[in-house]
Write an enzyme that holds these catalytic residues in place. Sequence first.
Site, PDB file in Angstrom:
ATOM      1  N   ASP A 334       0.848  -1.236  -0.057  1.00 36.09           N
ATOM      2  CA  ASP A 334      -0.128   0.025  -0.057  1.00 36.09           C
ATOM      3  C   ASP A 334       0.900   1.526  -0.139  1.00 36.09           C
ATOM      4  O   ASP A 334       0.585   2.140  -0.566  1.00 36.09           O
ATOM      5  CB  ASP A 334      -1.066  -0.052   1.147  1.00 36.09           C
ATOM      6  N   ARG A 338       5.092   4.234   6.419  1.00 31.18           N
ATOM      7  CA  ARG A 338       4.764   4.264   7.818  1.00 31.18           C
ATOM      8  C   ARG A 338       4.703   2.663   8.213  1.00 31.18           C
ATOM      9  O   ARG A 338       5.052   1.639   7.448  1.00 31.18           O
ATOM     10  CB  ARG A 338       3.453   4.845   8.003  1.00 31.18           C
ATOM     11  N   GLU A 340       3.153   0.234   7.787  1.00 26.20           N
ATOM     12  CA  GLU A 340       2.232  -0.790   7.241  1.00 26.20           C
ATOM     13  C   GLU A 340       3.093  -1.468   5.991  1.00 26.20           C
ATOM     14  O   GLU A 340       3.744  -2.615   6.430  1.00 26.20           O
ATOM     15  CB  GLU A 340       1.090  -0.055   6.469  1.00 26.20           C
ATOM     16  N   ASP A 347      -5.362  -2.686  -3.029  1.00 25.08           N
ATOM     17  CA  ASP A 347      -4.774  -1.790  -3.892  1.00 25.08           C
ATOM     18  C   ASP A 347      -3.977  -2.379  -4.940  1.00 25.08           C
ATOM     19  O   ASP A 347      -4.228  -1.703  -6.110  1.00 25.08           O
ATOM     20  CB  ASP A 347      -3.480  -1.342  -3.004  1.00 25.08           C
ATOM     21  N   TRP A 400     -11.172  -6.314  -2.389  1.00 24.80           N
ATOM     22  CA  TRP A 400      -9.851  -6.467  -1.965  1.00 24.80           C
ATOM     23  C   TRP A 400      -9.688  -7.988  -2.186  1.00 24.80           C
ATOM     24  O   TRP A 400      -8.603  -8.116  -3.174  1.00 24.80           O
ATOM     25  CB  TRP A 400      -9.665  -6.495  -0.104  1.00 24.80           C
ATOM     26  N   GLU A 630      -2.638   8.942  -0.919  1.00 24.05           N
ATOM     27  CA  GLU A 630      -3.458   8.263  -0.389  1.00 24.05           C
ATOM     28  C   GLU A 630      -4.708   8.765  -0.379  1.00 24.05           C
ATOM     29  O   GLU A 630      -5.735   8.043  -0.889  1.00 24.05           O
ATOM     30  CB  GLU A 630      -2.982   7.640   1.030  1.00 24.05           C
ATOM     31  N   HIS A 651       0.874   6.145  -2.410  1.00 23.97           N
ATOM     32  CA  HIS A 651      -0.060   5.052  -2.207  1.00 23.97           C
ATOM     33  C   HIS A 651      -0.452   5.286  -3.637  1.00 23.97           C
ATOM     34  O   HIS A 651      -1.206   5.702  -4.332  1.00 23.97           O
ATOM     35  CB  HIS A 651      -1.085   5.652  -1.324  1.00 23.97           C
TER      36      HIS A 651
HETATM   37  C1  BGC Z   1      -4.043   0.873   3.607  1.00 26.60           C
HETATM   38  C2  BGC Z   1      -4.982   0.843   2.306  1.00 26.60           C
HETATM   39  C3  BGC Z   1      -5.649  -0.749   2.631  1.00 26.60           C
HETATM   40  C4  BGC Z   1      -6.668  -0.332   3.720  1.00 26.60           C
HETATM   41  C5  BGC Z   1      -7.824  -1.197   3.727  1.00 26.60           C
HETATM   42  C6  BGC Z   1      -5.169   1.089   4.569  1.00 26.60           C
HETATM   43  O1  BGC Z   1      -4.598   1.258   5.952  1.00 26.60           O
HETATM   44  O2  BGC Z   1      -3.151   1.753   3.582  1.00 26.60           O
HETATM   45  O3  BGC Z   1      -4.281   1.220   1.007  1.00 26.60           O
HETATM   46  O4  BGC Z   1      -6.270  -1.018   1.212  1.00 26.60           O
HETATM   47  O5  BGC Z   1      -6.172  -0.058   4.753  1.00 26.60           O
HETATM   48  O6  BGC Z   1      -8.895  -0.498   3.762  1.00 26.60           O
END
Ligand code: BGC
Length: 748
Positions: A334, A338, A340, A347, A400, A630, A651
């Site tokens: 994503d 950060r 993640e 995505d 997703w 994002e 993003h």
């Molecule tokens: C991510 C998104 C992801 C989403 C799910 C976020 O925290 O950065 O890109 O698809 O969570 O809803």
Amino acid sequence: MNKNAKWIRPTIGIGEVCPDFRTAFAVDKKVVKAEAFVSARGVYDLFINGKKVGDGFMAPGWTSNFARVQYQRYDVTELIESENTVSIIAGKGWALGNIGYHRRPAVDCSMIAVIASIELEFEDGTKQVVATDKSWDVYKSKILFSELYDGETVDAGAECEFYGKASFDTDSKPALVEQVGEFITERETVFASEYIVTPKGERVIDFGQNMAGYVKVRIKANKGDRIVITHAEVLDKEGNFYNANLRVAENRMTYICSGEEDVFAPRFSFQGFRYIRLDEYPKEEVDISDFTAVAVYSDMKRTSSFVCGYDKLNRLYSNTVWGQRGNFIDIPTDCPQRNERLGWTGDAEVFCRTAAINYNVKRFFNKWLGDMKLEQLPDGAVFGIVPGITDCGNKISAAWADAAAVCPWEMYLAYGDKDMLREYYPMMKKWVEYMHGAGDEEFLWLGGSHYGDWLAMDAGYGTYIGATQVDLIASAFFAYSTSLTIKAGKALGEDTRELEELYKNVRAKFRECFMRDGMPTYYSKDGKRSVAYNNVVTEQSRSGVTQTAIVLILRFGLCEDCEREGLVNKLCELIDENDGRMTTGFVGTPHILHALSDNGRADVAFDLLLQEKNPSWLFSVNRGATTIWEHWDSVNEEGDMWSDKMNSFNHYAYGAVFDWIFGDMMGIKIAEGGEGYKKLEICPIPEKRIGFAEASYESDHGEIFVSWRYIGDKVRYEVRIPEGIEATLKIGGMSPRKLGGGAYTVIK
Ligand code: BGC
């Protein structure tokens, strides 16, 4: 990997220091071939006789933690001498370091394990194998700390003491497989562009480009002098360093000088950044030529180019490509900065077509989809994140998890590889079966927990899930993924009758429940489901008529042809009512321009593309974005941040707009049955405001090129098609022409 190679790890606790596993061996015959095979629980660098082997970064990469781990194979023939030293320095990486929203209790680096064999073949036909076992030594390396999110500490002058012998690692580990994907490597070098002293007095270097990778620092200072660097993507409104959006990811590099000339760069960590702040730096004067940023990402081949007469679109295109660079680091993530950097499936689902235009991503997706297939649950469920992690991404969400059907199909369209499609066809089918059984209505997917039209703007400012009913999105994707699975089955010569029957029923039920008088409608089976999203009830959520709902119906073929005009008119009306702007999020946005131009309203598609007010693609371009944000307004009109909590400036999802620019505006479309660019329709849509545009794609058959340019009120088209591709040229006002390999000019 030789069968004598054993997983080994340090015998004693070593805290945060990255271990260095060493051995030595001699050869007394002429070597004709030598290969090294290496893997790690963690990430590693292999050195033979002091030289780093290969140009990979953070090998063995990231695969499903419980299912498989890759090993790499290197040709090391040229490195072998009569006396040889081998060293494998390893860090925690994805397997053992912090990953996900929550901090894990710190893992001791003695949990890091490696496995390796070096296999030598001599001129006389004999062989020798050097393999990891308990005879290997473990030393302290100069890397005193390394975490993906937090950065690295390197002491260039550290004494690398002996820790003791290695011991066998008996913890169960996933199966070893030979490398499936690309290596992550060092790619573009970006020189520092500006040195800034911020209003707060911070010493900041701007590289001018948001990216993922690291900064190499060259310095000669006193032994023990420290350099501490933190990273950020943006400055705040006042021009101060801003990194609150990186959340708990420290992104901090600490370098301790040796007294000699040092060149520092992390080995087992990367950052998402455009700016660095020098928190500690031993010199008064900062010479920015001592700082160089290096982009690291998977070694994919670039396959397309695009340029046009509208500079902001060129910037948008560049932002899309940089978005891919920053997020195709072994898996599609994503964001790269950060806490993640995760393989969010949604995505990738929206971006995979654009990705396959920009770069050759066949091996890249083959690896990631392989992990998805291994992690699919027996009932067909696919989680929000692949490879899975424990603390987030556990929803089984429409749009997703549909990556399980969309991505294999898009890879087949791009590369025409039936073997790859066959590999993932069972996963596609199982995903459809899951949806079939998921809801409380056989042919719809009602209920469940979804991300919805993530970050859409129609459910109130600052909310996460847009106003489009999640049951509608889930049921529309149920139909869409089923239709793609049928296409895949047909391409493979499978019996798809049951799926076709299912599709008919899903489509009919969708129309019965989610459409009224040719328009989307809100549906609740028992009248109990709430129309509120994020506790906000809007007119749109109540009626069910949202931009995204219409877009999905048009794109997924859920309407009759006679309903198209009414739907597209309504869509234009909603855009109009919103001051000529979209309200769509992750789900609707990738499809909205297609839905308009496929249904005769390319004019409105261009209006949206060239829109500059928030939300729009050019809003961020006007605010100096160098990657895709994002949120539409990650920095809003007032120059404030959307929020600190979830605000990435890298993003790629909204960069999916490039598949429309390439496929519709430039008109390079794969025709029915022309997978792998074997058969094309060239049907560009020129736009006067843009003036001219040209795009190319490097297919397996050679370069495809399309350009158009306004000359007064006429348009000059140039098309080049390589031999071996069949194309049909479709230009407004002209009857379709069949094109073989060659160069063509049309003035119309
Ligand atoms: C991510 C998104 C992801 C989403 C799910 C976020 O925290 O950065 O890109 O698809 O969570 O809803």
